[in-house]
Scaffold this motif. Structure first.
Motif, PDB file in Angstrom:
ATOM      1  N   PHE A 130      38.941  50.381  64.037  1.00 33.13           N
ATOM      2  CA  PHE A 130      39.974  50.681  65.034  1.00 33.13           C
ATOM      3  C   PHE A 130      40.999  51.616  64.390  1.00 33.13           C
ATOM      4  O   PHE A 130      41.599  51.271  63.368  1.00 33.13           O
ATOM      5  CB  PHE A 130      40.648  49.392  65.521  1.00 33.13           C
ATOM      6  N   ASP A 131      41.171  52.798  64.968  1.00 36.35           N
ATOM      7  CA  ASP A 131      42.112  53.804  64.443  1.00 36.35           C
ATOM      8  C   ASP A 131      43.152  54.141  65.509  1.00 36.35           C
ATOM      9  O   ASP A 131      42.828  54.260  66.693  1.00 36.35           O
ATOM     10  CB  ASP A 131      41.382  55.094  64.069  1.00 36.35           C
ATOM     11  N   LEU A 132      44.377  54.328  65.057  1.00 32.10           N
ATOM     12  CA  LEU A 132      45.465  54.794  65.919  1.00 32.10           C
ATOM     13  C   LEU A 132      45.880  56.195  65.481  1.00 32.10           C
ATOM     14  O   LEU A 132      45.838  56.520  64.291  1.00 32.10           O
ATOM     15  CB  LEU A 132      46.688  53.884  65.818  1.00 32.10           C
ATOM     16  N   GLU A 133      46.280  56.994  66.456  1.00 30.20           N
ATOM     17  CA  GLU A 133      46.772  58.343  66.164  1.00 30.20           C
ATOM     18  C   GLU A 133      48.049  58.569  66.958  1.00 30.20           C
ATOM     19  O   GLU A 133      48.132  58.253  68.144  1.00 30.20           O
ATOM     20  CB  GLU A 133      45.735  59.388  66.589  1.00 30.20           C
ATOM     21  N   GLY A 134      49.048  59.098  66.301  1.00 28.30           N
ATOM     22  CA  GLY A 134      50.287  59.482  66.962  1.00 28.30           C
ATOM     23  C   GLY A 134      50.612  60.911  66.587  1.00 28.30           C
ATOM     24  O   GLY A 134      50.473  61.315  65.425  1.00 28.30           O
ATOM     25  N   SER A 135      51.013  61.703  67.575  1.00 23.67           N
ATOM     26  CA  SER A 135      51.356  63.097  67.268  1.00 23.67           C
ATOM     27  C   SER A 135      52.499  63.560  68.160  1.00 23.67           C
ATOM     28  O   SER A 135      52.781  62.963  69.205  1.00 23.67           O
ATOM     29  CB  SER A 135      50.138  64.012  67.425  1.00 23.67           C
ATOM     30  N   PHE A 136      53.142  64.632  67.738  1.00 23.26           N
ATOM     31  CA  PHE A 136      54.268  65.191  68.456  1.00 23.26           C
ATOM     32  C   PHE A 136      54.286  66.698  68.218  1.00 23.26           C
ATOM     33  O   PHE A 136      54.047  67.156  67.105  1.00 23.26           O
ATOM     34  CB  PHE A 136      55.581  64.572  67.953  1.00 23.26           C
ATOM     35  N   ARG A 137      54.580  67.436  69.281  1.00 17.79           N
ATOM     36  CA  ARG A 137      54.679  68.901  69.181  1.00 17.79           C
ATOM     37  C   ARG A 137      55.889  69.360  69.978  1.00 17.79           C
ATOM     38  O   ARG A 137      56.126  68.880  71.080  1.00 17.79           O
ATOM     39  CB  ARG A 137      53.414  69.563  69.720  1.00 17.79           C
ATOM     40  N   HIS A 138      56.640  70.307  69.405  1.00 19.88           N
ATOM     41  CA  HIS A 138      57.795  70.892  70.087  1.00 19.88           C
ATOM     42  C   HIS A 138      57.662  72.415  70.034  1.00 19.88           C
ATOM     43  O   HIS A 138      57.437  72.978  68.964  1.00 19.88           O
ATOM     44  CB  HIS A 138      59.107  70.459  69.427  1.00 19.88           C
ATOM     45  N   ASP A 139      57.776  73.055  71.199  1.00 18.95           N
ATOM     46  CA  ASP A 139      57.715  74.519  71.294  1.00 18.95           C
ATOM     47  C   ASP A 139      59.013  75.026  71.904  1.00 18.95           C
ATOM     48  O   ASP A 139      59.488  74.471  72.901  1.00 18.95           O
ATOM     49  CB  ASP A 139      56.554  74.956  72.190  1.00 18.95           C
ATOM     50  N   ALA A 140      59.567  76.072  71.316  1.00 16.42           N
ATOM     51  CA  ALA A 140      60.784  76.698  71.832  1.00 16.42           C
ATOM     52  C   ALA A 140      60.494  78.173  72.099  1.00 16.42           C
ATOM     53  O   ALA A 140      60.013  78.890  71.215  1.00 16.42           O
ATOM     54  CB  ALA A 140      61.929  76.562  70.832  1.00 16.42           C
ATOM     55  N   TYR A 141      60.765  78.608  73.327  1.00 15.58           N
ATOM     56  CA  TYR A 141      60.474  79.972  73.770  1.00 15.58           C
ATOM     57  C   TYR A 141      61.759  80.766  73.868  1.00 15.58           C
ATOM     58  O   TYR A 141      62.751  80.295  74.418  1.00 15.58           O
ATOM     59  CB  TYR A 141      59.785  79.945  75.142  1.00 15.58           C
ATOM     60  N   HIS A 142      61.721  81.989  73.372  1.00 18.34           N
ATOM     61  CA  HIS A 142      62.876  82.885  73.428  1.00 18.34           C
ATOM     62  C   HIS A 142      62.418  84.198  74.033  1.00 18.34           C
ATOM     63  O   HIS A 142      61.371  84.711  73.697  1.00 18.34           O
ATOM     64  CB  HIS A 142      63.442  83.122  72.027  1.00 18.34           C
ATOM     65  N   GLY A 143      63.174  84.737  74.930  1.00 21.32           N
ATOM     66  CA  GLY A 143      62.815  85.993  75.597  1.00 21.32           C
ATOM     67  C   GLY A 143      62.808  85.779  77.088  1.00 21.32           C
ATOM     68  O   GLY A 143      63.628  85.041  77.634  1.00 21.32           O
ATOM     69  N   THR A 144      61.862  86.394  77.769  1.00 21.73           N
ATOM     70  CA  THR A 144      61.829  86.330  79.232  1.00 21.73           C
ATOM     71  C   THR A 144      61.574  84.927  79.753  1.00 21.73           C
ATOM     72  O   THR A 144      62.040  84.575  80.822  1.00 21.73           O
ATOM     73  CB  THR A 144      60.741  87.262  79.790  1.00 21.73           C
ATOM     74  N   LEU A 145      60.818  84.111  79.028  1.00 24.09           N
ATOM     75  CA  LEU A 145      60.536  82.739  79.456  1.00 24.09           C
ATOM     76  C   LEU A 145      61.255  81.751  78.544  1.00 24.09           C
ATOM     77  O   LEU A 145      60.633  80.887  77.934  1.00 24.09           O
ATOM     78  CB  LEU A 145      59.026  82.476  79.425  1.00 24.09           C
ATOM     79  N   ALA A 146      62.558  81.856  78.447  1.00 25.97           N
ATOM     80  CA  ALA A 146      63.318  81.006  77.533  1.00 25.97           C
ATOM     81  C   ALA A 146      63.242  79.551  77.982  1.00 25.97           C
ATOM     82  O   ALA A 146      63.220  79.238  79.163  1.00 25.97           O
ATOM     83  CB  ALA A 146      64.763  81.466  77.470  1.00 25.97           C
ATOM     84  N   GLY A 147      63.179  78.664  77.021  1.00 22.03           N
ATOM     85  CA  GLY A 147      63.117  77.234  77.284  1.00 22.03           C
ATOM     86  C   GLY A 147      62.362  76.542  76.167  1.00 22.03           C
ATOM     87  O   GLY A 147      62.022  77.158  75.161  1.00 22.03           O
ATOM     88  N   SER A 148      62.123  75.257  76.340  1.00 23.61           N
ATOM     89  CA  SER A 148      61.390  74.521  75.315  1.00 23.61           C
ATOM     90  C   SER A 148      60.645  73.364  75.970  1.00 23.61           C
ATOM     91  O   SER A 148      60.919  72.988  77.111  1.00 23.61           O
ATOM     92  CB  SER A 148      62.341  74.001  74.234  1.00 23.61           C
ATOM     93  N   THR A 149      59.703  72.820  75.217  1.00 26.24           N
ATOM     94  CA  THR A 149      58.943  71.665  75.672  1.00 26.24           C
ATOM     95  C   THR A 149      58.618  70.790  74.472  1.00 26.24           C
ATOM     96  O   THR A 149      58.370  71.291  73.376  1.00 26.24           O
ATOM     97  CB  THR A 149      57.649  72.093  76.411  1.00 26.24           C
ATOM     98  N   SER A 150      58.661  69.467  74.684  1.00 21.53           N
ATOM     99  CA  SER A 150      58.299  68.493  73.654  1.00 21.53           C
ATOM    100  C   SER A 150      57.178  67.628  74.212  1.00 21.53           C
ATOM    101  O   SER A 150      57.263  67.165  75.350  1.00 21.53           O
ATOM    102  CB  SER A 150      59.499  67.621  73.291  1.00 21.53           C
TER     103      SER A 150
END
Length: 172
Positions: free
Chosen positions: A125-145
């Protein structure tokens, strides 16, 4: 003087009274320099570190961390000296709108139990946890986690019975 409908700026027949067949504006139009172009540049850099952290009775705990940087740049240019007197320098316009993305990520893989546990229907039995954060600069400014949690349960390796599940968010 008569003019052609296909070439409105050109006199096709020479007038007996005129010294020149075409006006100076027509000559400048015919000799004008025009150009339009784009240059698209992509740059990407990244780093990742991964490997085992420590041992548990079920196996090695592994982790990965890293990040990336992407830069997209479009340079559009145009040059046109039509309608200007001969010898006039070209007017060139550079239009640059850069677009950049920063991303960071981390992942942890934890083996809860493995071959050390000899119970029916509990081979691994294996568990996996992950996290990613992206930040956009320019015409499509914003971020997502975006987090993610997943598991893999090997019920019986001889029968090949495995149960998997995951939950996470994602984006497009």
């Amino acid at each position: 003087p008569p003019r052609s409908t296909l070439f409105p700026y050109t006199t096709l027949f020479r007038s007996q009274q005129a010294f020149q067949c075409n006006s100076p504006a027509t000559i400048n139009y015919l000799h004008a320099y025009r150009t339009l172009g784009d240059i698209y540049q992509i740059g990407e850099r990244g780093a990742r570190f991964d490997g085992p952290l420590f041992d548990l009775p079920g196996g090695e705990v592994k982790a990965a961390i890293g990040g990336t940087y992407e830069s997209d740049n479009v340079v559009a240019f145009t040059a046109n000296n039509a309608g200007s007197p001969a010898g006039t320098p070209l007017s060139t316009i550079y239009d640059s709108e850069p677009y950049n993305v920063w991303a960071e990520f981390a992942q942890l893989d934890i083996p809860i139990f493995g071959d050390n546990l000899n119970l029916p229907f509990m081979r691994k039995f294996d568990l996996e946890g992950s996290f990613r954060h992206d930040a956009y600069h320019g015409t499509l400014a914003g971020s997502t986690s975006n987090p993610k949690v997943a598991f893999t349960w090997l019920v019986n390796e001889l029968a090949g019975a495995t149960i998997r599940g995951s939950w996470g968010t994602s984006f497009r």
